[in-house]
Design a protein around this motif. Sequence first.
Motif, PDB file in Angstrom:
ATOM      1  N   ARG A 194       2.727   7.857   0.951  1.00 29.17           N
ATOM      2  CA  ARG A 194       2.045   9.201   0.957  1.00 29.17           C
ATOM      3  C   ARG A 194       2.264   9.986   2.227  1.00 29.17           C
ATOM      4  O   ARG A 194       2.412  11.248   2.126  1.00 29.17           O
ATOM      5  CB  ARG A 194       0.611   8.707   0.675  1.00 29.17           C
ATOM      6  CG  ARG A 194      -0.460   9.893   0.476  1.00 29.17           C
ATOM      7  CD  ARG A 194      -1.677   9.421  -0.074  1.00 29.17           C
ATOM      8  NE  ARG A 194      -1.388   8.847  -1.355  1.00 29.17           N
ATOM      9  CZ  ARG A 194      -1.578   9.579  -2.291  1.00 29.17           C
ATOM     10  NH1 ARG A 194      -1.730  10.806  -2.318  1.00 29.17           N
ATOM     11  NH2 ARG A 194      -1.499   8.820  -3.697  1.00 29.17           N
ATOM     12  N   ARG A 195       2.473   9.334   3.423  1.00 25.43           N
ATOM     13  CA  ARG A 195       2.715  10.208   4.526  1.00 25.43           C
ATOM     14  C   ARG A 195       3.942  10.767   4.335  1.00 25.43           C
ATOM     15  O   ARG A 195       4.225  11.890   4.954  1.00 25.43           O
ATOM     16  CB  ARG A 195       2.504   9.219   5.884  1.00 25.43           C
ATOM     17  CG  ARG A 195       1.209   8.493   5.897  1.00 25.43           C
ATOM     18  CD  ARG A 195       0.219   9.759   6.369  1.00 25.43           C
ATOM     19  NE  ARG A 195      -1.005   9.095   6.624  1.00 25.43           N
ATOM     20  CZ  ARG A 195      -2.143   9.117   5.669  1.00 25.43           C
ATOM     21  NH1 ARG A 195      -1.873   9.564   4.578  1.00 25.43           N
ATOM     22  NH2 ARG A 195      -3.053   8.673   6.009  1.00 25.43           N
ATOM     23  N   GLU A 221       3.789  13.651   2.256  1.00 27.89           N
ATOM     24  CA  GLU A 221       2.998  14.969   2.881  1.00 27.89           C
ATOM     25  C   GLU A 221       3.980  15.687   3.798  1.00 27.89           C
ATOM     26  O   GLU A 221       3.950  16.754   3.878  1.00 27.89           O
ATOM     27  CB  GLU A 221       1.864  14.193   3.687  1.00 27.89           C
ATOM     28  CG  GLU A 221       0.470  13.863   2.770  1.00 27.89           C
ATOM     29  CD  GLU A 221      -0.326  13.211   3.496  1.00 27.89           C
ATOM     30  OE1 GLU A 221      -0.259  12.970   4.724  1.00 27.89           O
ATOM     31  OE2 GLU A 221      -1.384  12.827   3.027  1.00 27.89           O
ATOM     32  N   CYS A 272     -14.301  10.078   4.235  1.00 27.74           N
ATOM     33  CA  CYS A 272     -13.502  10.680   3.568  1.00 27.74           C
ATOM     34  C   CYS A 272     -13.615  11.947   3.355  1.00 27.74           C
ATOM     35  O   CYS A 272     -14.554  12.208   2.928  1.00 27.74           O
ATOM     36  CB  CYS A 272     -13.159   9.644   2.516  1.00 27.74           C
ATOM     37  SG  CYS A 272     -11.760  10.243   1.159  1.00 27.74           S
ATOM     38  N   ARG A 316     -12.014  13.637   0.857  1.00 31.66           N
ATOM     39  CA  ARG A 316     -11.473  13.793  -0.445  1.00 31.66           C
ATOM     40  C   ARG A 316     -12.648  13.703  -1.585  1.00 31.66           C
ATOM     41  O   ARG A 316     -13.695  12.947  -1.546  1.00 31.66           O
ATOM     42  CB  ARG A 316     -10.314  12.937  -0.758  1.00 31.66           C
ATOM     43  CG  ARG A 316      -9.129  13.439   0.222  1.00 31.66           C
ATOM     44  CD  ARG A 316      -7.885  12.488  -0.378  1.00 31.66           C
ATOM     45  NE  ARG A 316      -6.721  12.880   0.306  1.00 31.66           N
ATOM     46  CZ  ARG A 316      -6.056  13.968   0.100  1.00 31.66           C
ATOM     47  NH1 ARG A 316      -6.196  14.583  -0.790  1.00 31.66           N
ATOM     48  NH2 ARG A 316      -4.937  13.830   1.085  1.00 31.66           N
ATOM     49  N   VAL A 361       2.721  10.137  -6.826  1.00 30.12           N
ATOM     50  CA  VAL A 361       2.270  10.594  -5.445  1.00 30.12           C
ATOM     51  C   VAL A 361       2.553  12.091  -4.989  1.00 30.12           C
ATOM     52  O   VAL A 361       1.718  12.529  -4.366  1.00 30.12           O
ATOM     53  CB  VAL A 361       2.817   9.527  -4.282  1.00 30.12           C
ATOM     54  CG1 VAL A 361       2.616  10.183  -2.828  1.00 30.12           C
ATOM     55  CG2 VAL A 361       2.396   8.124  -4.343  1.00 30.12           C
ATOM     56  N   ALA A 398       0.766  -1.151  -0.038  1.00 30.39           N
ATOM     57  CA  ALA A 398       0.235  -0.028  -0.101  1.00 30.39           C
ATOM     58  C   ALA A 398       0.839   1.457   0.139  1.00 30.39           C
ATOM     59  O   ALA A 398       2.005   1.075   0.580  1.00 30.39           O
ATOM     60  CB  ALA A 398      -0.880   0.142   1.240  1.00 30.39           C
ATOM     61  N   ASP A 399       0.208   2.092  -0.568  1.00 27.77           N
ATOM     62  CA  ASP A 399       1.285   3.540  -0.658  1.00 27.77           C
ATOM     63  C   ASP A 399       1.090   4.337   0.322  1.00 27.77           C
ATOM     64  O   ASP A 399       1.496   5.447   0.353  1.00 27.77           O
ATOM     65  CB  ASP A 399       0.921   4.380  -2.055  1.00 27.77           C
ATOM     66  CG  ASP A 399      -0.432   4.925  -1.934  1.00 27.77           C
ATOM     67  OD1 ASP A 399      -1.350   4.772  -1.035  1.00 27.77           O
ATOM     68  OD2 ASP A 399      -0.793   5.535  -2.833  1.00 27.77           O
ATOM     69  N   THR A 400       0.484   3.980   1.535  1.00 28.64           N
ATOM     70  CA  THR A 400       0.405   4.599   2.695  1.00 28.64           C
ATOM     71  C   THR A 400       1.465   5.317   3.471  1.00 28.64           C
ATOM     72  O   THR A 400       1.765   6.421   3.737  1.00 28.64           O
ATOM     73  CB  THR A 400      -0.424   3.979   3.964  1.00 28.64           C
ATOM     74  OG1 THR A 400      -1.699   3.337   3.546  1.00 28.64           O
ATOM     75  CG2 THR A 400      -0.645   4.919   5.076  1.00 28.64           C
ATOM     76  N   ASN A 401       2.628   4.607   3.253  1.00 28.33           N
ATOM     77  CA  ASN A 401       3.745   5.228   4.112  1.00 28.33           C
ATOM     78  C   ASN A 401       4.463   6.083   3.151  1.00 28.33           C
ATOM     79  O   ASN A 401       5.064   7.171   3.613  1.00 28.33           O
ATOM     80  CB  ASN A 401       5.035   3.805   4.172  1.00 28.33           C
ATOM     81  CG  ASN A 401       4.698   3.116   5.314  1.00 28.33           C
ATOM     82  OD1 ASN A 401       3.805   3.337   6.068  1.00 28.33           O
ATOM     83  ND2 ASN A 401       4.892   1.665   5.306  1.00 28.33           N
ATOM     84  N   ASN A 403       5.185   1.270  -5.981  1.00 30.30           N
ATOM     85  CA  ASN A 403       4.529   2.556  -5.890  1.00 30.30           C
ATOM     86  C   ASN A 403       5.230   3.466  -6.725  1.00 30.30           C
ATOM     87  O   ASN A 403       6.425   3.617  -6.867  1.00 30.30           O
ATOM     88  CB  ASN A 403       4.440   3.327  -4.252  1.00 30.30           C
ATOM     89  CG  ASN A 403       3.679   2.151  -3.480  1.00 30.30           C
ATOM     90  OD1 ASN A 403       2.682   1.465  -4.204  1.00 30.30           O
ATOM     91  ND2 ASN A 403       4.098   1.970  -2.522  1.00 30.30           N
ATOM     92  N   ASN A 436      -9.771  13.580  -5.972  1.00 31.84           N
ATOM     93  CA  ASN A 436      -8.813  13.512  -4.935  1.00 31.84           C
ATOM     94  C   ASN A 436      -8.535  14.666  -4.139  1.00 31.84           C
ATOM     95  O   ASN A 436      -7.939  14.541  -3.107  1.00 31.84           O
ATOM     96  CB  ASN A 436      -7.685  12.608  -5.511  1.00 31.84           C
ATOM     97  CG  ASN A 436      -7.340  11.820  -3.900  1.00 31.84           C
ATOM     98  OD1 ASN A 436      -8.390  11.374  -3.006  1.00 31.84           O
ATOM     99  ND2 ASN A 436      -6.138  11.620  -3.782  1.00 31.84           N
TER     100      ASN A 436
END
Length: 239
Positions: A46-47, A50, A218, A220, A117, A41-44, A112, A225
């Motif tokens: 993306r965080r 950010e 959500c 977004r 991103v 998952a691209d969570t890491n 990813n 998005n």
Amino acid sequence: MVQVLEFQQRKCSVIFDLSCNLARVLEFCTREIPQAFLTGADTNLRRLTELVVFILNHITSAADAEFFDLSLRRHGQYPEKVNRGMILAPLAGIILNLLDASAQTECKKKQNDVVGVFASMDCLDTVHCGFQYLLEYNWAGSFRGDAYLAKLAELEQFLRLLISRTRSWEVKTAAYSNEIDGDDGMCCICYACEADSRFVPCSHTSCFGCITRHLLNCQRCFFCNATVVEVVRMDAKTG
């Protein structure tokens, strides 16, 4: 009054030191274990993106560089000991480490998309401004030699890719908006109610029920998005 100012300066200096150390730890992680950000998952990723954008925004928003440096420099410290380069260098390292790891990965389809991103961030102007600042920053005190020039070239190429991807995204979004504008006025989420609500700032639309339920989980937009700041009910007569 002087004591209060000195206390505030010490506090800012400590926070800045902690931020620099955190950035160095993340730079180390992206060099030693880049797959923690590039696979799954691209969570890491993306965080992390950010955080990089957040820091760049705060660094570049301080127009007066001398005031920025003086507000962090403790009494007796030399300028080369406390400056923006202390936190900009690990940020550049984070990005370059991810790009290098992406280029070396054999199975690129499953990893990813670093450029994608960054391009998906809401504040694209801030992202572009931040990377331009990285390219134009005076790195003479931190880096020297051909390796330094090669790294700058990589950052410049990344910025070009980011701008290209952003423009492509904007064209697709504009085309999709035109399609939405030419429909029969029905909500394209449920196709049961009139699209009577417009999202701010992206201006996409749906019925009030669909967007209200969506915003419970959500913040977004369904379509692009972008972060939805406000939902405006539209008068059926004015659209």
